[in-house]
Design an enzyme around this catalytic site. Sequence first.
Site, mmCIF file in Angstrom:
data_model
loop_
_atom_site.group_PDB
_atom_site.id
_atom_site.type_symbol
_atom_site.label_atom_id
_atom_site.label_comp_id
_atom_site.label_asym_id
_atom_site.label_seq_id
_atom_site.Cartn_x
_atom_site.Cartn_y
_atom_site.Cartn_z
ATOM 1 N N ASP A 80 0.827 -1.197 0.000
ATOM 2 C CA ASP A 80 0.000 0.000 0.000
ATOM 3 C C ASP A 80 0.867 1.256 0.000
ATOM 4 O O ASP A 80 1.785 1.384 0.814
ATOM 5 C CB ASP A 80 -0.896 -0.028 1.239
ATOM 6 C CG ASP A 80 -2.093 0.886 1.124
ATOM 7 O OD1 ASP A 80 -2.512 1.181 -0.006
ATOM 8 O OD2 ASP A 80 -2.632 1.293 2.179
ATOM 9 N N HIS A 81 0.599 2.149 -0.917
ATOM 10 C CA HIS A 81 1.241 3.467 -0.988
ATOM 11 C C HIS A 81 2.767 3.428 -1.062
ATOM 12 O O HIS A 81 3.458 4.176 -0.356
ATOM 13 C CB HIS A 81 0.787 4.370 0.161
ATOM 14 C CG HIS A 81 -0.650 4.762 0.063
ATOM 15 N ND1 HIS A 81 -1.077 5.795 -0.728
ATOM 16 C CD2 HIS A 81 -1.758 4.214 0.629
ATOM 17 C CE1 HIS A 81 -2.402 5.887 -0.638
ATOM 18 N NE2 HIS A 81 -2.835 4.932 0.172
ATOM 19 N N ASP A 102 2.293 5.221 -5.510
ATOM 20 C CA ASP A 102 1.556 6.440 -5.209
ATOM 21 C C ASP A 102 2.418 7.646 -5.560
ATOM 22 O O ASP A 102 3.264 8.069 -4.784
ATOM 23 C CB ASP A 102 1.159 6.469 -3.738
ATOM 24 C CG ASP A 102 0.327 7.693 -3.381
ATOM 25 O OD1 ASP A 102 0.138 8.572 -4.260
ATOM 26 O OD2 ASP A 102 -0.131 7.784 -2.234
ATOM 27 N N GLU A 132 -2.522 6.026 -8.043
ATOM 28 C CA GLU A 132 -3.457 6.990 -7.466
ATOM 29 C C GLU A 132 -3.459 8.259 -8.295
ATOM 30 O O GLU A 132 -2.407 8.722 -8.735
ATOM 31 C CB GLU A 132 -3.064 7.304 -6.016
ATOM 32 C CG GLU A 132 -4.062 8.199 -5.324
ATOM 33 C CD GLU A 132 -3.858 8.250 -3.815
ATOM 34 O OE1 GLU A 132 -4.159 9.317 -3.234
ATOM 35 O OE2 GLU A 132 -3.421 7.258 -3.221
ATOM 36 N N HIS A 177 -6.630 9.656 5.178
ATOM 37 C CA HIS A 177 -6.015 8.606 5.986
ATOM 38 C C HIS A 177 -5.827 9.099 7.411
ATOM 39 O O HIS A 177 -5.623 10.270 7.654
ATOM 40 C CB HIS A 177 -4.656 8.226 5.410
ATOM 41 C CG HIS A 177 -4.753 7.314 4.242
ATOM 42 N ND1 HIS A 177 -3.691 7.058 3.425
ATOM 43 C CD2 HIS A 177 -5.779 6.576 3.753
ATOM 44 C CE1 HIS A 177 -4.055 6.213 2.479
ATOM 45 N NE2 HIS A 177 -5.306 5.913 2.659
ATOM 46 N N GLY A 178 -5.864 8.162 8.332
ATOM 47 C CA GLY A 178 -5.632 8.495 9.727
ATOM 48 C C GLY A 178 -6.924 8.731 10.473
ATOM 49 O O GLY A 178 -8.029 8.583 9.923
#
Length: 197
Positions: A80-81, A102, A132, A177-178
């Site tokens: 991821d990312h 990303d 993305e 996010h977060g």
Amino acid sequence: MLMTMKELLKVANENEFAVPAFNICSYDMLKAIMEEVEANEAPVILEIHPDEIAYLGDEFIATVKEYALRSRVPVVIHMDHGGTIQDVMRAIRNGYTSVMIDASTVPYEENVALTKEVVKLAHKVGVSVEAELGTIGNNGSAEGGADSIIYTDPDQAEEFVKETEIDTLAVAIGTAHGLYPKDKKPELNIDLLKNAT
């Protein structure tokens, strides 16, 4: 059973079901998630960020892969990312079946160029690629994002997918996010999402 993102999402799309994705950073999380998805006979995407592997070490992925291979349900191991070619190559060497590059915070042309390079490398070895376009918000997560969200343009997204030949695209519709602070309310642009499908 270990699958690529492209393989799993093709089945999910044809049969109109969603596939949960969980970011994992420990053996306990892996075990709990796998027990639940197997109990529910549900496929799963196990996402692992490059920072998590930097902390846990490559050996953790060997454990994740073993779980996936022995599982009765379809499992994707997804980076991821990832932000660099080095992140992508480490993930591929470790046995991930899907990687995300990303480059959403760089100019469009740079995003296209880096994404095309990743697609060329990953597709040669049968690994799916996500990219993305647009930027998600950031509430202090290591996965990044931007202070202000840049929404994905559906027309540009269509062009981006054709030009890069990615398998999946992460779009920006207002998520972050977060953890959301008490004074911040998520505002999703559902009309934009409907427009993009």
